[in-house]
Write an enzyme that holds these catalytic residues in place. Structure first.
Site, PDB file in Angstrom:
ATOM      1  N   HIS A   1       0.864  -1.192   0.000  1.00  0.00           N
ATOM      2  CA  HIS A   1       0.000   0.000   0.000  1.00  0.00           C
ATOM      3  C   HIS A   1       0.899   1.240   0.000  1.00  0.00           C
ATOM      4  O   HIS A   1       1.950   1.252   0.648  1.00  0.00           O
ATOM      5  CB  HIS A   1      -0.899  -0.025   1.246  1.00  0.00           C
ATOM      6  CG  HIS A   1      -2.000   0.983   1.182  1.00  0.00           C
ATOM      7  ND1 HIS A   1      -1.776   2.324   1.408  1.00  0.00           N
ATOM      8  CD2 HIS A   1      -3.320   0.869   0.898  1.00  0.00           C
ATOM      9  CE1 HIS A   1      -2.917   2.979   1.278  1.00  0.00           C
ATOM     10  NE2 HIS A   1      -3.870   2.111   0.962  1.00  0.00           N
TER      11      HIS A   1
ATOM     12  N   GLU B   1      -3.958   1.540  -7.443  1.00  0.00           N
ATOM     13  CA  GLU B   1      -4.330   2.644  -6.557  1.00  0.00           C
ATOM     14  C   GLU B   1      -3.416   3.835  -6.835  1.00  0.00           C
ATOM     15  O   GLU B   1      -2.307   3.914  -6.246  1.00  0.00           O
ATOM     16  CB  GLU B   1      -4.152   2.217  -5.100  1.00  0.00           C
ATOM     17  CG  GLU B   1      -5.039   1.065  -4.680  1.00  0.00           C
ATOM     18  CD  GLU B   1      -5.386   1.148  -3.199  1.00  0.00           C
ATOM     19  OE1 GLU B   1      -6.567   1.334  -2.896  1.00  0.00           O
ATOM     20  OE2 GLU B   1      -4.491   1.075  -2.350  1.00  0.00           O
TER      21      GLU B   1
HETATM   22  C1  PEP Z   1      -6.916   2.904   0.355  1.00  0.00           C
HETATM   23  O1  PEP Z   1      -6.357   3.405   1.343  1.00  0.00           O
HETATM   24  O2  PEP Z   1      -6.534   1.814  -0.109  1.00  0.00           O
HETATM   25  C2  PEP Z   1      -8.023   3.621  -0.264  1.00  0.00           C
HETATM   26  C3  PEP Z   1      -8.552   3.156  -1.365  1.00  0.00           C
HETATM   27  O3  PEP Z   1      -8.406   4.736   0.418  1.00  0.00           O
HETATM   28  P1  PEP Z   1      -9.588   5.762   0.075  1.00  0.00           P
HETATM   29  O4  PEP Z   1     -10.726   4.952  -0.510  1.00  0.00           O
HETATM   30  O5  PEP Z   1      -9.915   6.362   1.369  1.00  0.00           O
HETATM   31  O6  PEP Z   1      -9.036   6.721  -0.919  1.00  0.00           O
END
Ligand code: PEP
Length: 249
Positions: free
Chosen positions: A93, A165
């Site tokens: 992450h 992400e």
């Molecule tokens: C995450 O931390 O993996 C994430 C997707 O956070 P958020 O949805 O809060 O942006």
């Protein structure tokens, strides 16, 4: 196949709050609707395991030690996670990469330890804002994926989920367009195809995460090649999370 929905509770919910949350959530959630994975903090795992017993919801964790050897004060081994009923572990992450300085070697080792303990690794990759601005998104994804999956056998990819992400989208309220996500997903599949096989490239599971809400989730519903979503802050309120799940299936 049902859409994959991963809930990352981050550093939220005490044990008591987890119990209250799950009482509300489980009363409303219909198990057949998605392929749901809930990644709680370590201190909530035992309670969550007990409360999810008999439900079609898998338990996830947010970290794992690089190996299960002695002498790692403050860490959590794969064996401990398995004992708590954990089937999935989030690795790489951006908050761990950036705040805790986890480098690609460490991430690769954590993935290998998750696999060794027969868990599925949810491997997060994504470009920073700087990478995005200088058009380095796809090269960043390629580098992160190749570093993360170094030394893995093709059959082990069955137990890998790639979470795309973008760092700039996490917790910011900003999201990429459907076209940008589609392009990222396509390029992730190509990296896997080139490094493993075209079958592996087709079959690898990919989800998108970053600032998903009931309002914007519709955009991510029908993106070609995308198998599901990873939800952070949007999972913290059970009513909002149910809305997100109902809108993605
Ligand atoms: C995450 O931390 O993996 C994430 C997707 O956070 P958020 O949805 O809060 O942006």
């Amino acid at each position: 196949m049902n859409k994959i929905v991963i809930a990352n509770f981050k550093m939220n919910k005490t044990d008591k709050e987890t119990k209250e949350y799950l009482i509300n959530f489980l009363a409303k959630y219909e198990d057949y609707k998605s392929n749901l994975i809930m990644a709680f903090p370590f201190t909530s795992l035992a309670t969550a395991k007990y409360m999810l017993d008999g439900r079609k919801i898998a338990l996830g964790a947010q970290n794992i030690c690089e190996d299960d050897k002695e002498g790692c004060t403050g860490e959590i081994s794969g064996k401990m996670l398995v004992d708590c009923g954990v089937k999935y572990v989030i690795v790489g992450h951006s908050e761990r990469r950036n705040k805790f300085k986890e480098d690609s070697k460490k991430i690769n080792n954590k993935i290998k330890n998750a696999l060794k303990n027969r868990m599925t690794a949810i491997v997060c990759v994504g470009e920073s804002l700087v990478d995005r601005n200088i058009m380095n998104t796809l090269s960043t994804l390629k580098r992160q994926i190749e570093d993360a999956l170094k030394g893995l056998y093709e059959n082990e990819l069955e137990n890998i989920i790639i979470a795309y992400e973008p760092v700039w989208a996490i917790g910011s309220g900003k999201t990429p367009t459907a076209k940008e996500v589609e392009l990222a997903v396509k390029s992730i599949r190509k990296v896997i195809s080139d490094d493993f096989s075209s079958k592996a490239g087709e079959q690898i599971k990919i989800v998108y995460g970053g600032s998903l809400t009931p309002k914007n989730i519709g955009v991510f519903k029908d993106i070609k090649g995308l198998d599901g979503v990873l939800v952070g802050r949007g999972c913290l309120d059970s009513n909002i999370f149910i809305q997100i799940i109902n809108s993605i299936i």
